[in-house]
Scaffold this motif. Structure first.
Motif, PDB file in Angstrom:
ATOM      1  N   TYR A 420       0.828  -1.201   0.000  1.00 44.24           N
ATOM      2  CA  TYR A 420       0.000   0.000   0.000  1.00 44.24           C
ATOM      3  C   TYR A 420       0.866   1.255   0.000  1.00 44.24           C
ATOM      4  CZ  TYR A 420      -3.796  -3.181   1.152  1.00 44.24           C
ATOM      5  OH  TYR A 420      -4.715  -4.192   1.127  1.00 44.24           O
ATOM      6  N   ASP A 421       0.361   2.270  -0.696  1.00 45.78           N
ATOM      7  CA  ASP A 421       1.060   3.562  -0.786  1.00 45.78           C
ATOM      8  C   ASP A 421       0.280   4.607   0.028  1.00 45.78           C
ATOM      9  OD1 ASP A 421       2.417   5.840  -1.424  1.00 45.78           O
ATOM     10  OD2 ASP A 421       2.114   5.722  -3.578  1.00 45.78           O
ATOM     11  N   SER A 422      -0.675   5.306  -0.605  1.00 49.77           N
ATOM     12  CA  SER A 422      -1.444   6.343   0.084  1.00 49.77           C
ATOM     13  C   SER A 422      -2.407   5.723   1.078  1.00 49.77           C
ATOM     14  CB  SER A 422      -2.218   7.182  -0.941  1.00 49.77           C
ATOM     15  OG  SER A 422      -3.053   6.354  -1.732  1.00 49.77           O
ATOM     16  N   ILE A 423      -2.724   6.464   2.145  1.00 50.88           N
ATOM     17  CA  ILE A 423      -3.634   5.993   3.186  1.00 50.88           C
ATOM     18  C   ILE A 423      -4.366   7.185   3.787  1.00 50.88           C
ATOM     19  CG2 ILE A 423      -1.801   6.067   4.938  1.00 50.88           C
ATOM     20  CD1 ILE A 423      -3.164   3.677   6.298  1.00 50.88           C
ATOM     21  N   CYS A 424      -5.664   7.020   4.030  1.00 53.85           N
ATOM     22  CA  CYS A 424      -6.454   8.059   4.704  1.00 53.85           C
ATOM     23  C   CYS A 424      -7.611   7.377   5.418  1.00 53.85           C
ATOM     24  CB  CYS A 424      -6.964   9.103   3.701  1.00 53.85           C
ATOM     25  SG  CYS A 424      -8.029   8.443   2.415  1.00 53.85           S
ATOM     26  N   MET A 425      -8.261   8.107   6.307  1.00 52.47           N
ATOM     27  CA  MET A 425      -9.352   7.546   7.086  1.00 52.47           C
ATOM     28  C   MET A 425     -10.649   7.588   6.287  1.00 52.47           C
ATOM     29  SD  MET A 425      -8.029   6.541   9.938  1.00 52.47           S
ATOM     30  CE  MET A 425      -9.535   6.201  10.848  1.00 52.47           C
ATOM     31  N   LYS A 426     -11.372   6.450   6.272  1.00 46.66           N
ATOM     32  CA  LYS A 426     -12.714   6.422   5.684  1.00 46.66           C
ATOM     33  C   LYS A 426     -13.756   6.762   6.740  1.00 46.66           C
ATOM     34  CE  LYS A 426     -15.975   3.354   3.297  1.00 46.66           C
ATOM     35  NZ  LYS A 426     -17.063   3.425   4.281  1.00 46.66           N
ATOM     36  N   ASP A 427     -13.633   6.148   7.909  1.00 49.17           N
ATOM     37  CA  ASP A 427     -14.491   6.436   9.049  1.00 49.17           C
ATOM     38  C   ASP A 427     -13.720   6.049  10.301  1.00 49.17           C
ATOM     39  OD1 ASP A 427     -14.804   3.564   9.264  1.00 49.17           O
ATOM     40  OD2 ASP A 427     -16.363   3.708   7.727  1.00 49.17           O
ATOM     41  N   ARG A 429     -13.534   3.339  11.790  1.00 53.78           N
ATOM     42  CA  ARG A 429     -13.082   1.947  11.879  1.00 53.78           C
ATOM     43  C   ARG A 429     -12.338   1.460  10.642  1.00 53.78           C
ATOM     44  NH1 ARG A 429     -18.232   2.206  13.656  1.00 53.78           N
ATOM     45  NH2 ARG A 429     -19.034   1.455  11.658  1.00 53.78           N
ATOM     46  N   ASN A 430     -12.228   2.272   9.596  1.00 58.85           N
ATOM     47  CA  ASN A 430     -11.648   1.792   8.346  1.00 58.85           C
ATOM     48  C   ASN A 430     -10.746   2.828   7.693  1.00 58.85           C
ATOM     49  OD1 ASN A 430     -13.268  -0.873   7.843  1.00 58.85           O
ATOM     50  ND2 ASN A 430     -14.820   0.647   8.369  1.00 58.85           N
ATOM     51  N   PHE A 431      -9.727   2.312   6.949  1.00 61.79           N
ATOM     52  CA  PHE A 431      -8.852   3.128   6.118  1.00 61.79           C
ATOM     53  C   PHE A 431      -9.254   2.976   4.658  1.00 61.79           C
ATOM     54  CE2 PHE A 431      -5.847   1.841   9.595  1.00 61.79           C
ATOM     55  CZ  PHE A 431      -5.640   3.107  10.130  1.00 61.79           C
ATOM     56  N   ILE A 432      -8.907   3.976   3.857  1.00 63.43           N
ATOM     57  CA  ILE A 432      -8.877   3.854   2.404  1.00 63.43           C
ATOM     58  C   ILE A 432      -7.407   3.861   2.007  1.00 63.43           C
ATOM     59  CG2 ILE A 432      -9.389   4.972   0.207  1.00 63.43           C
ATOM     60  CD1 ILE A 432     -11.793   3.746   1.369  1.00 63.43           C
ATOM     61  N   VAL A 433      -6.949   2.823   1.292  1.00 54.74           N
ATOM     62  CA  VAL A 433      -5.531   2.711   0.946  1.00 54.74           C
ATOM     63  C   VAL A 433      -5.388   2.546  -0.560  1.00 54.74           C
ATOM     64  CG1 VAL A 433      -4.717   1.831   3.153  1.00 54.74           C
ATOM     65  CG2 VAL A 433      -5.673   0.252   1.494  1.00 54.74           C
ATOM     66  N   GLY A 434      -4.340   3.154  -1.129  1.00 54.56           N
ATOM     67  CA  GLY A 434      -4.018   2.998  -2.538  1.00 54.56           C
ATOM     68  C   GLY A 434      -2.962   1.927  -2.704  1.00 54.56           C
ATOM     69  N   THR A 435      -3.180   1.026  -3.653  1.00 53.44           N
ATOM     70  CA  THR A 435      -2.255  -0.091  -3.852  1.00 53.44           C
ATOM     71  C   THR A 435      -1.105   0.311  -4.778  1.00 53.44           C
ATOM     72  OG1 THR A 435      -3.492  -0.942  -5.740  1.00 53.44           O
ATOM     73  CG2 THR A 435      -4.159  -1.704  -3.553  1.00 53.44           C
ATOM     74  N   ILE A 436      -0.110  -0.548  -4.835  1.00 51.51           N
ATOM     75  CA  ILE A 436       1.055  -0.337  -5.697  1.00 51.51           C
ATOM     76  C   ILE A 436       1.090  -1.448  -6.740  1.00 51.51           C
ATOM     77  CG2 ILE A 436       3.567  -0.165  -5.789  1.00 51.51           C
ATOM     78  CD1 ILE A 436       3.516   0.736  -2.874  1.00 51.51           C
ATOM     79  N   ASP A 437       1.033  -1.073  -8.027  1.00 55.08           N
ATOM     80  CA  ASP A 437       1.157  -2.016  -9.142  1.00 55.08           C
ATOM     81  C   ASP A 437       0.155  -3.178  -8.993  1.00 55.08           C
ATOM     82  OD1 ASP A 437       2.222  -2.729 -11.555  1.00 55.08           O
ATOM     83  OD2 ASP A 437       3.859  -3.919 -10.726  1.00 55.08           O
ATOM     84  N   ASN A 438      -1.131  -2.801  -8.817  1.00 51.43           N
ATOM     85  CA  ASN A 438      -2.171  -3.785  -8.613  1.00 51.43           C
ATOM     86  C   ASN A 438      -3.396  -3.382  -9.416  1.00 51.43           C
ATOM     87  OD1 ASN A 438      -4.474  -5.259  -7.241  1.00 51.43           O
ATOM     88  ND2 ASN A 438      -2.760  -6.019  -6.012  1.00 51.43           N
ATOM     89  N   THR A 439      -4.126  -4.386  -9.952  1.00 52.26           N
ATOM     90  CA  THR A 439      -5.329  -4.069 -10.739  1.00 52.26           C
ATOM     91  C   THR A 439      -6.474  -3.566  -9.871  1.00 52.26           C
ATOM     92  OG1 THR A 439      -5.993  -6.395 -10.575  1.00 52.26           O
ATOM     93  CG2 THR A 439      -4.774  -5.724 -12.556  1.00 52.26           C
ATOM     94  N   ARG A 440      -6.342  -3.729  -8.549  1.00 49.80           N
ATOM     95  CA  ARG A 440      -7.312  -3.129  -7.624  1.00 49.80           C
ATOM     96  C   ARG A 440      -6.653  -1.897  -7.015  1.00 49.80           C
ATOM     97  NH1 ARG A 440      -8.021  -8.292  -4.008  1.00 49.80           N
ATOM     98  NH2 ARG A 440      -5.788  -8.270  -4.436  1.00 49.80           N
ATOM     99  N   PRO A 441      -6.788  -0.741  -7.644  1.00 45.62           N
ATOM    100  CA  PRO A 441      -6.010   0.426  -7.228  1.00 45.62           C
ATOM    101  C   PRO A 441      -6.374   0.970  -5.860  1.00 45.62           C
ATOM    102  CG  PRO A 441      -7.647   1.052  -8.857  1.00 45.62           C
ATOM    103  CD  PRO A 441      -7.679  -0.431  -8.774  1.00 45.62           C
ATOM    104  N   ALA A 469      -2.270   8.383  -6.422  1.00 48.40           N
ATOM    105  CA  ALA A 469      -2.578   8.452  -4.993  1.00 48.40           C
ATOM    106  C   ALA A 469      -4.077   8.669  -4.854  1.00 48.40           C
ATOM    107  CB  ALA A 469      -1.801   9.582  -4.310  1.00 48.40           C
ATOM    108  N   PHE A 470      -4.615   8.296  -3.721  1.00 48.44           N
ATOM    109  CA  PHE A 470      -6.054   8.364  -3.517  1.00 48.44           C
ATOM    110  C   PHE A 470      -6.371   9.091  -2.213  1.00 48.44           C
ATOM    111  CE2 PHE A 470      -5.237   4.807  -6.242  1.00 48.44           C
ATOM    112  CZ  PHE A 470      -6.298   4.799  -7.142  1.00 48.44           C
ATOM    113  N   THR A 471      -7.496   9.783  -2.217  1.00 48.62           N
ATOM    114  CA  THR A 471      -8.003  10.382  -0.988  1.00 48.62           C
ATOM    115  C   THR A 471      -9.501  10.182  -0.949  1.00 48.62           C
ATOM    116  OG1 THR A 471      -8.043  12.377   0.393  1.00 48.62           O
ATOM    117  CG2 THR A 471      -8.389  12.683  -1.961  1.00 48.62           C
ATOM    118  N   TYR A 472     -10.057  10.198   0.232  1.00 47.18           N
ATOM    119  CA  TYR A 472     -11.484   9.916   0.430  1.00 47.18           C
ATOM    120  C   TYR A 472     -12.106  11.080   1.198  1.00 47.18           C
ATOM    121  CZ  TYR A 472     -15.616   7.187   1.877  1.00 47.18           C
ATOM    122  OH  TYR A 472     -16.884   6.729   2.079  1.00 47.18           O
ATOM    123  N   ILE A 473     -13.157  11.670   0.624  1.00 50.71           N
ATOM    124  CA  ILE A 473     -13.808  12.840   1.241  1.00 50.71           C
ATOM    125  C   ILE A 473     -15.238  12.471   1.603  1.00 50.71           C
ATOM    126  CG2 ILE A 473     -14.432  15.265   0.948  1.00 50.71           C
ATOM    127  CD1 ILE A 473     -12.302  15.401  -1.255  1.00 50.71           C
TER     128      ILE A 473
END
Length: 513
Positions: A420-427, A429-441, A469-473
């Motif tokens: 995993y590369d980027s990481i941010c809070m979804k709520d 209890r959970n993170f939103i994470v961006g993958t590295i070189d993966n078909t599930r980004p 990179a990913f962020t969740y708003i």
């Protein structure tokens, strides 16, 4: 008839098992020849159990070599046929779907594969990828359940609307009747009031007219008697008597004549009537031609169902402090690949090149540091005293404790299945994470370490390190009957570079309405 024979034949293969005895599965082709032979394999294409001799035809004939054979002992029961309700057929050619184009994410029959996708280099047999592909059954079920719940809501709301419409139509008639009754009551009260005033006016006027009539009747009597007296004295009286009578009568007659003249001048005819005001006068037409009201049909959406149009805020950035980051003798030029603010406004940064974590105060003065054994990528504040860090070198997420005195130490580590590369809070209890070189980004990781895919169909593409990179708003909106939370997922492409300076900024928002 054929189905019955097939059922009888199958019952013959799976005969009743005697307790303590191993159940034997018989070869179906041999059974058709009235020969009982133990089956050794099961062909899913032929859909039957076969002995070794009968199954040898798969190696003899070329067109049978692609059939999938499995050990009969591994098949507990004969797979039953499933009615796919046409889902396994091509919509255009009505042939069985046997291939899948990974490039275009499309199911294909043999005609589609040859004609439409002949230039594609990613057409594979469904049997080859069906076992190893990630199942989307849960995602489909969730979407169907959500769609069903929304449809149920629509049905409930529609029923309520129909009931309301029926009630409103009945209410129109009742409202007209209530207004009519109110008007009739008003006219009844008006009749009583006007009649009372009319009787009072009549009594007062009659008294005046009666007095006037009585006075003038007295004048008539007086005049009649005076005429008789004049005639009598004129005929029988002496000249002296006539002279005296004339002198005496002259004054009385003048007074009577003046009174009668006044009465004649005040002669009047008294009439009585009642007229409605102009606002209450109805035109001389049928009530159907002139309706004293308006029938209104209105379509409206409840406030809880109206979509809220987001207003882009005016953001003003103001620089309040900055610090230059320079290379020192024993330290490489810093590369801050991750930044986040702790709840108390301390800035937590991860230095990618120097494998370290740093804490800055509001004046961007370094007040704490921690050396890592790996290259960090991104960081997010989890709570007042904890941060989570991703790395490129291992399949893990580290949780670091940050004390009020700026002390940093490793709290716990979660092993994960993806880099995993980027990481941010979804709520909470959970993170939103961006993958590295993966078909599930993008994926979701819970605070307990559980991983799952995000419910969005992204392009089947891999993003290497430092290219995305990913962020969740999260955005709160109001919807039907109850407020629910929805979210906006935003992705942005970025290429990291060595920063020349680290700046701390604040922003003020002016919402435009």
């Amino acid at each position: 008839m054929a189905e019955k024979e097939s059922e009888n034949l199958e019952n013959k293969f799976f005969s009743n098992v005697v307790p303590g005895r191993v159940k034997k599965i018989l070869c179906q082709p041999c059974s058709r020849k009235n020969t009982q032979t133990v089956a050794e394999v099961f062909c899913s294409t032929c859909d039957e159990f076969q002995c070794t001799e009968c199954s040898n035809v798969h190696t003899t004939h070329v067109f049978l070599r692609n059939h999938k054979l499995v050990n009969a002992k591994e098949v507990k029961t004969k797979p039953g046929s499933i009615d796919m309700k046409g889902l396994d057929r091509c919509d255009e050619h009505q042939k069985v779907l046997e291939f899948f184009c990974e490039g275009e994410n499309q199911l294909c029959c043999s005609t589609c594969a040859i004609v439409v996708h002949r230039k594609c280099h990613s057409v594979v047999e469904i049997q080859r990828i069906a076992g190893r592909s990630v199942s989307t059954r849960s995602e489909l079920k969730v979407k169907l359940q959500e769609a069903r719940e929304k449809a149920v809501t629509v049905v409930k709301y529609t029923k309520l609307s129909k009931e309301r419409l029926d009630q409103d139509v009945k209410e129109v008639t009742l409202k007209i009747r209530r207004v009519r009754d109110d008007v009739m009551k008003m006219f009844d009260e008006l009749e009583v009031s006007v009649a009372k005033d009319a009787e009072s006016f009549k009594t007062e006027t009659l008294d005046k007219l009666t007095k006037k009539q009585s006075d003038n009747e007295k004048h008539i009597t007086h005049a009649t008697k005076s005429l008789e007296t004049i005639d009598n004295v004129h005929q029988k009286g002496t000249a002296s008597q006539q002279f005296i009578m004339e002198q005496r009568m002259k004054k009385q007659i003048d007074e009577l004549s003046n009174n009668v003249d006044k009465e004649c001048q005040r002669l009047e005819t008294v009439t009585f009537s009642f007229d409605f005001d102009e606002t209450l006068k109805l035109p001389p037409h049928s009530i159907s031609d002139y309706v004293p009201g308006q029938l209104t049909i209105k379509y409206s959406v409840p406030e809880t169902m109206k979509p809220i149009t987001p207003v882009d805020p005016i953001v003003k950035l103001t620089k309040i402090a900055s610090i230059d980051l320079k290379q020192t003798k024993h330290v490489k030029e810093p590369l801050y690949s991750g930044l986040d603010f702790l709840p108390d406004d301390r800035l937590f940064a991860v230095d990618n090149k120097n494998k370290s974590c740093l804490i800055y105060n509001k004046r961007l003065e370094k007040i704490g540091s921690y050396q890592l054994l790996y290259i960090p990528q991104s960081v997010v504040a989890v709570s007042e005293e904890e941060v989570a860090i991703t790395s490129t070198g291992g399949y893990k997420i580290d949780f670091l404790h940050v004390s009020e005195s700026n002390g940093i130490y490793l709290n716990r580590t979660y092993k994960v299945s993806t880099k995993y590369d980027s990481i941010c809070m979804k709520d909470e209890r959970n993170f939103i994470v961006g993958t590295i070189d993966n078909t599930r980004p993008i994926r979701i990781v819970s605070l307990s370490g559980e991983e799952k895919d995000f419910g969005i169909n992204f392009p089947n593409k891999k993003y290497p390190l430092s290219t995305s990179a990913f962020t969740y708003i999260p955005v709160t909106v109001t919807k039907w009957f109850s407020p629910i939370d929805t979210s906006i997922l935003s992705t942005y492409m970025t290429s990291r570079a060595t920063p020349e300076s680290l700046s701390r900024t604040t922003r003020s928002r002016n919402h435009v309405v």
